[in-house]
Structures are given as structure tokens and as C-alpha cells.
Design a protein around this motif. Structure first.
Motif, short mmCIF file in Angstrom:
data_model
loop_
_atom_site.label_atom_id
_atom_site.label_comp_id
_atom_site.label_asym_id
_atom_site.label_seq_id
_atom_site.Cartn_x
_atom_site.Cartn_y
_atom_site.Cartn_z
N ASP A 1 9.84 7.70 17.15
CA ASP A 1 10.24 8.24 15.99
C ASP A 1 10.38 6.92 15.04
O ASP A 1 9.98 6.72 13.80
CB ASP A 1 11.48 8.99 15.75
CG ASP A 1 11.46 9.82 14.46
OD1 ASP A 1 10.34 10.05 14.04
OD2 ASP A 1 12.56 10.13 13.84
N LEU A 2 11.33 5.96 15.46
CA LEU A 2 11.55 4.82 14.75
C LEU A 2 11.17 3.63 15.56
O LEU A 2 12.17 3.26 16.36
CB LEU A 2 12.92 4.74 14.07
CG LEU A 2 13.31 5.85 13.34
CD1 LEU A 2 15.07 5.81 12.90
CD2 LEU A 2 12.77 6.05 12.11
N PRO A 3 10.16 2.95 15.43
CA PRO A 3 9.63 1.92 16.20
C PRO A 3 10.30 0.65 16.05
O PRO A 3 9.44 -0.34 15.84
CB PRO A 3 8.03 1.78 16.16
CG PRO A 3 7.80 2.37 14.49
CD PRO A 3 8.89 3.33 14.19
N ALA A 4 11.59 0.47 15.95
CA ALA A 4 12.28 -0.86 15.55
C ALA A 4 11.70 -1.92 16.28
O ALA A 4 11.51 -3.19 15.66
CB ALA A 4 13.61 -0.73 15.36
N GLN B 1 15.89 7.95 22.35
CA GLN B 1 15.65 7.30 20.93
C GLN B 1 16.86 6.86 20.40
O GLN B 1 17.93 7.56 20.16
CB GLN B 1 14.46 8.08 20.30
CG GLN B 1 13.21 8.14 20.75
CD GLN B 1 12.30 8.86 19.71
OE1 GLN B 1 12.09 8.17 18.63
NE2 GLN B 1 11.65 9.91 20.33
N ASP B 2 16.91 5.69 19.49
CA ASP B 2 17.55 5.36 18.52
C ASP B 2 17.34 5.84 17.07
O ASP B 2 15.91 5.77 16.71
CB ASP B 2 17.80 3.69 18.36
CG ASP B 2 18.64 3.45 19.65
OD1 ASP B 2 19.40 4.28 20.12
OD2 ASP B 2 18.36 2.09 20.03
N LEU C 1 10.69 -0.16 6.00
CA LEU C 1 10.96 1.23 5.78
C LEU C 1 10.38 1.94 6.98
O LEU C 1 9.25 2.03 7.02
CB LEU C 1 10.61 1.78 4.30
CG LEU C 1 10.83 3.13 4.02
CD1 LEU C 1 11.88 3.52 4.17
CD2 LEU C 1 10.14 3.43 2.88
N MET C 2 11.23 2.53 7.57
CA MET C 2 10.98 3.69 8.90
C MET C 2 11.24 4.92 8.09
O MET C 2 12.37 5.03 7.76
CB MET C 2 11.65 3.30 9.96
CG MET C 2 11.21 1.77 10.50
SD MET C 2 12.02 1.29 12.32
CE MET C 2 13.59 1.48 12.16
N MET C 3 10.10 5.74 8.26
CA MET C 3 10.14 7.21 7.90
C MET C 3 9.96 8.12 8.98
O MET C 3 8.92 8.13 9.84
CB MET C 3 9.51 7.46 6.69
CG MET C 3 9.48 6.81 5.40
SD MET C 3 8.28 6.95 3.94
CE MET C 3 7.13 5.89 4.83
N SER C 4 10.95 8.96 9.23
CA SER C 4 11.05 9.54 10.42
C SER C 4 10.09 10.97 10.44
O SER C 4 9.39 11.06 9.48
CB SER C 4 12.29 10.42 10.79
OG SER C 4 12.69 11.31 9.78
N GLY C 5 9.95 11.57 11.54
CA GLY C 5 9.18 12.97 11.73
C GLY C 5 10.07 13.80 10.71
O GLY C 5 11.25 13.54 10.28
N ALA C 6 9.25 14.66 9.89
CA ALA C 6 9.93 15.26 8.65
C ALA C 6 9.47 16.96 8.66
O ALA C 6 10.28 17.66 7.98
CB ALA C 6 9.45 14.76 7.58
N GLY C 7 8.31 17.33 9.22
CA GLY C 7 7.89 18.62 8.95
C GLY C 7 7.84 18.93 7.50
O GLY C 7 7.39 18.09 6.61
N HIS D 1 15.33 -6.14 9.58
CA HIS D 1 16.22 -5.68 8.78
C HIS D 1 15.57 -4.17 8.35
O HIS D 1 14.39 -3.99 8.01
CB HIS D 1 16.38 -6.33 7.47
CG HIS D 1 17.28 -5.33 6.31
ND1 HIS D 1 16.65 -4.89 5.04
CD2 HIS D 1 18.42 -5.64 6.28
CE1 HIS D 1 17.68 -4.42 4.42
NE2 HIS D 1 19.00 -4.73 5.39
N PHE D 2 16.17 -2.82 8.89
CA PHE D 2 15.51 -1.89 9.02
C PHE D 2 16.10 -0.82 7.83
O PHE D 2 17.18 -0.50 8.11
CB PHE D 2 15.69 -1.15 10.35
CG PHE D 2 14.83 -2.18 11.29
CD1 PHE D 2 13.35 -2.14 11.33
CD2 PHE D 2 15.73 -2.91 12.13
CE1 PHE D 2 12.88 -2.83 12.47
CE2 PHE D 2 15.03 -4.00 12.89
CZ PHE D 2 13.57 -3.68 13.29
N ILE D 3 15.18 -0.32 6.90
CA ILE D 3 15.73 0.70 6.17
C ILE D 3 15.14 2.14 6.74
O ILE D 3 14.10 2.24 6.76
CB ILE D 3 15.18 0.63 4.89
CG1 ILE D 3 15.72 -0.92 4.18
CG2 ILE D 3 15.69 1.58 3.82
CD1 ILE D 3 14.86 -1.16 2.99
#
Length: 490
Positions: free
Chosen positions: A327-330, A410-411, A146-152, A341-343
């Protein structure tokens, strides 16, 4: 008549207050709309249903015969998530709930066969041979993250996503986060299951939100002068235990990954975790990942030395918000853990116009749009190269240009993308203070955005979760045997 019924059921799905309510309305919708006939029928142009049916029938026959060597041979032919195309996202968007019954049945058959091979019933096959197979199968099949982005101030959307996955037993053991995503990942990865379940209780969530209202004020960039590193650290001290990445993993069994970017030029971004930086402290890493350049001071990391003492980690370097560069280090997760497999829980407002939920192939229009995006990116990078020398005369502008390029290149999507409903977002409030009511609404939005993905996640991760459990159980038995031998020897 059917249209009015399905419209009412869709309204029931939208108004659901729990996953069980949503699931009941979704399955009823599939029945009334006739989609169940599509589920029950093997035929589809989106995967090789003939091959999957043949594999399924063969495995079931072998399992019914208790032909353990035959099962091992059949599974050795290959296990991977998208075999014969059955992992395509398009197959999960026809129905409101689930996919082709053949796909679900085939995955269940593989899981049952794996369980049988791991049991004492298959004792005629040497354990070493079976263990070698399980390890190879896990390596080939891969795993999920599970990858969680920057969010503020939108970080509470991530809380809703994590909560929905947690209660369905689908929260991956590998998590990554940057900025606000790092805070949510840090909390989940440093607390045991009992504490997490307590935290996700609705009444407790409200209590914690009211108690930590200062967190959002410290993360907002509308009034940055009022926040200091000490104030942010004060809030994180209550949320995140003072653990190293290795200690956090040993406590929870979850791999936390925090993205940070270098504050100085000519330095590369880092992904901190229990493998690459086991002795670095989690709390300082999260502080660095939330340090927005120009608004908050860069952060120096801390680590535990060989005597167990806290000391500076790379004392000449400071770090800032990881979402600026990774942001998402896949790619890094794939290299370190074998993730394939990336959520993705994505809340970065600047990419909302360019990211959509994966719903499978969309033909010519999608191809044209993707080509246009790639072309625009190449032209922007070419322009940056041309103006590199003039920009060097203005360090501030140069840093801003480099940050912009880092974002552009970035992706921002994965295999399964969970996105907020941006229709309800006021752009002027995306990074501002949120009331308790707004925070609760964000958490509920995260949950509701996750519910339609639950069954897709369950089916696509079921085999990897089973392989992981089998190997953990074997390792546990082996460790107990070693301890037993030691006790007898003493």
C-alpha cells in the motif's frame, strides 16, 4: 480569560474555510497561549539546540562576509534533515503553527547559503566543484514523497490533501498510490500545472464530481456485479490521458508510482514508474491497482513497443489491487529515488484503529503498544506457517489467508501522517456510493487535515526543494548552452 480566548481561536481554526484563515487563527492561538515564548527560546530537550545555534551563527557570519569558500566548507560538513535531532515530530506539536524559531532560521540560513553558492557571486569557485557539492548534498539530504493509500470511495480525501499541498507549492515531485490513491496520483502526474490549478478550483471540482459520479459507483464493492472493467475504463479515459509512465514524467516532471499485486500465486508485487517500467501505460496500471480481488477482474498491462505501438506487457500475467501487498511502497521509493521523508495520506479503514498521527515520543505506553503490535504480528505469521499445508487444500481460503497476511505485514505510517477524522465515518458507508455533498465534505476534510501539517512540511522539505531547483536550473543552462553550440555549428 486566556482559556476562553484560546478556545474561541480553536473554534476559528476548526471553522476555517481556507488555509489563510486557519493560519491566522493558529498564530493568534500561539500568541495568546504563550507558546510563542517557547518558539523564541532555543532551549529544548528534544534536539541539540546548542549545536544548531553554533552552526547557524557560523553560517550567517560567513554569508555576511561573503566568504564563499568558507560557506562551501561549512556546508560540506554535512546537510541532512534530522541533523542534531531538529527533524523530530515532537518539535512540531507544541505550537499550533510552526516550531522553534531557531530551527526555522537555521533552515532559512542553509537555503540562503545554497542560493549564494549557486549564484554568479560565487564564480571564483569552479562550477564543477560547486556542482559536485550540490549533487552530493542532494544525495545525502534525500527527498520527499507523497504516498496515498488505497481508498475506495474515500479517494476524495486524497484530493483534498493534494489540493492543500499544491496551493502551498509543497506537493512532492514523487508520488505513489494504490487503488483510489493511484487514481488521484495518476491525475496529478499526467496533467500540467495549468490543468491541475483549474481542476482544483472549487466550482470546477463540483462540476467534475457531478460529471464523474459513475466513478464511485464503479469503485464501490457493495454492488460489484454492476461494474465492469469496460465501465471503469470509460471513466478513467476521461480522467487520465493515454500516456506511458515516461511520457507522463516528460509532460509534468512528476514521478508517478503505482502499486499492483500479482493475481497468480508465487508472483511478487510491482511498483510501476518511469524508471522501472517507462513504456507501460498509466491507465492500465491504475485499472490494475483498483481491481479488488473477488469483485473486479484482474487486469493485463499494456506497453508501447519500440515502434510506438501498443502491445501486451507480460501477456501471461494479470494484476490486482496494489494495496493488498504494498500500500505504501516506502522501501522501493527509497531505493529508486533516494526518498527518506514520507508524507502519507492514509484512508484505509481497516487500519484506522492501529494508526495514529505522529506526535513524537509518548514514553512507556508507546513502547508497550509497539511491542504488542510486533508480537501479535509474529504470532499471526507463525500460525500461518503452521496451517500452510492444510490451507493448501482450499485455494479460495488460501488466497484469502495470503491477502490477509499481506495486509497485516505492511507498515501504514510515514514521517508525516495525514488522517481523516474517523468520528464522522459510518463503517457501513466506507465503500459505498457518495453523494456530491459527501464528496465535497471529504475533499474539505482532506484539506483541513493537511493544514496543521503545512508548516512542518514546508520547513522539513525546504532544503531538498532548494537543492532540486538549483540542479534543475544548472541542467537547464547546460542544455541551452549545448543547443547554442549546435546552432552555431550548423
Amino acid at each position: 480569560m486566556i482559556f476562553s480566548v484560546t478556545k474561541r481561536l480553536q473554534a476559528d481554526m476548526d471553522a476555517a474555510t481556507s488555509y489563510e484563515e486557519w493560519k491566522a487563527a493558529a498564530t493568534a492561538h500561539d500568541e495568546k497561549s504563550g507558546v510563542n515564548r517557547w518558539k523564541e527560546t532555543d532551549k529544548s530537550k528534544h534536539f541539540d539546540y546548542v549545536s544548531i545555534r553554533r552552526r547557524f551563527d557560523r553560517l550567517r557570519k560567513l554569508r555576511n562576509k561573503k566568504d564563499y569558500s568558507g560557506i562551501l566548507f561549512a556546508l560540506n560538513e554535512g546537510i541532512h534533515g534530522n541533523i542534531d535531532g531538529m527533524g523530530r515530530a515532537r518539535l512540531y506539536h507544541k505550537a499550533k503553527f510552526g516550531t522553534k524559531k531557531l530551527i526555522s532560521d537555521y533552515v532559512d540560513e542553509i537555503v540562503a547559503s545554497l542560493g549564494l553558492l549557486a549564484s554568479d557571486a560565487a564564480g571564483d569557485i569552479p562550477l564543477d566543484e560547486r556542482l559536485d557539492f550540490f549533487r552530493r548534498a542532494q544525495h545525502c539530504y534525500g527527498c520527499s514523497s507523497l504516498m496515498m493509500s488505497g481508498a475506495g470511495s474515500l479517494l476524495f480525501f486524497h484530493v483534498g490533501v493534494a489540493k492543500a499541498l499544491w496551493f502551498e507549492g509543497l506537493l512532492p515531485e514523487i508520488l505513489s498510490g494504490s487503488s483510489g490513491g493511484a487514481i488521484v496520483g495518476g491525475f496529478v502526474s499526467t496533467h500540467n500545472d495549468r490543468d491541475i490549478e483549474k481542476m482544483f478550483d472549487p466550482e470546477n471540482l463540483v462540476y467534475e464530481i457531478e460529471k464523474d459520479q459513475g466513478l464511485i459507483r464503479h469503485l464501490e464493492v457493495i454492488r460489484p456485479k454492476k461494474a465492469t472493467a469496460e465501465e471503469v475504463n470509460e471513466v478513467l479515459e476521461r480522467l487520465i490521458p493515454d500516456l506511458t509512465f515516461q511520457e507522463a514524467y516528460e509532460r509534468t516532471g512528476r514521478h508517478l508510482n503505482v502499486s499492483i499485486a500479482a493475481a497468480e500465486a508465487h508472483q511478487t508485487s510491482r511498483l510501476l514508474n518511469s524508471i522501472t517500467t517507462p513504456n507501460v501505460y498509466v491507465r492500465e496500471a491504475i485499472m490494475a491497482s483498483t481491481a479488488v480481488p473477488g469483485f473486479y477482474p484482474s487486469v493485463a498491462l499494456a506497453a508501447k513497443n519500440d515502434r510506438g505501438e501498443r502491445q501486451a506487457y507480460m501477456p501471461s500475467r494479470k494484476w490486482v489491487d496494489g494495496s493488498l501487498s504494498d500500500d505504501l511502497p516506502a522501501k522501493r521509493l527509497a531505493r529508486i529515488y533516494g526518498v527518506n521523508h514520507f508524507i502519507v495520506s492514509q484512508t484505509n479503514p481497516h487500519i484506522f484503529p492501529f494508526v495514529r498521527d505522529n506526535s513524537g515520543d509518548r514514553g512507556v505506553l508507546t513502547a508497550v503498544l509497539n511491542a504488542s503490535k510486533r508480537t501479535a504480528r509474529e504470532w499471526i505469521n507463525a500460525g500461518a506457517t503452521v496451517f500452510q499445508r492444510p490451507l493448501a487444500f482450499s485455494p479460495a481460503v488460501n488466497r484469502l489467508a495470503n491477502a490477509a497476511l499481506g495486509i497485516i505485514n505492511q507498515d501504514y505510517v510515514g514521517d508525516i501522517n495525514i488522517l481523516p477524522d474517523t468520528r464522522f465515518f459510518n463503517p457501513l458507508k466506507l465503500l459505498s456510493h457518495r453523494t456530491v455533498e459527501e464528496i465535497i465534505e471529504l475533499i474539505e476534510m482532506g484539506e483541513k487535515a493537511t493544514w496543521p501539517k503545512i508548516e512542518m512540511i514546508r520547513v522539513q522539505t525546504k532544503i531538498s526543494r532548494k537543492l532540486g531547483k538549483i540542479l534543475r536550473d544548472i541542467d537547464h543552462i547546460a542544455a541551452n548552452n549545448v543547443d547554442s553550440v549546435k546552432r552555431r555549428a550548423s
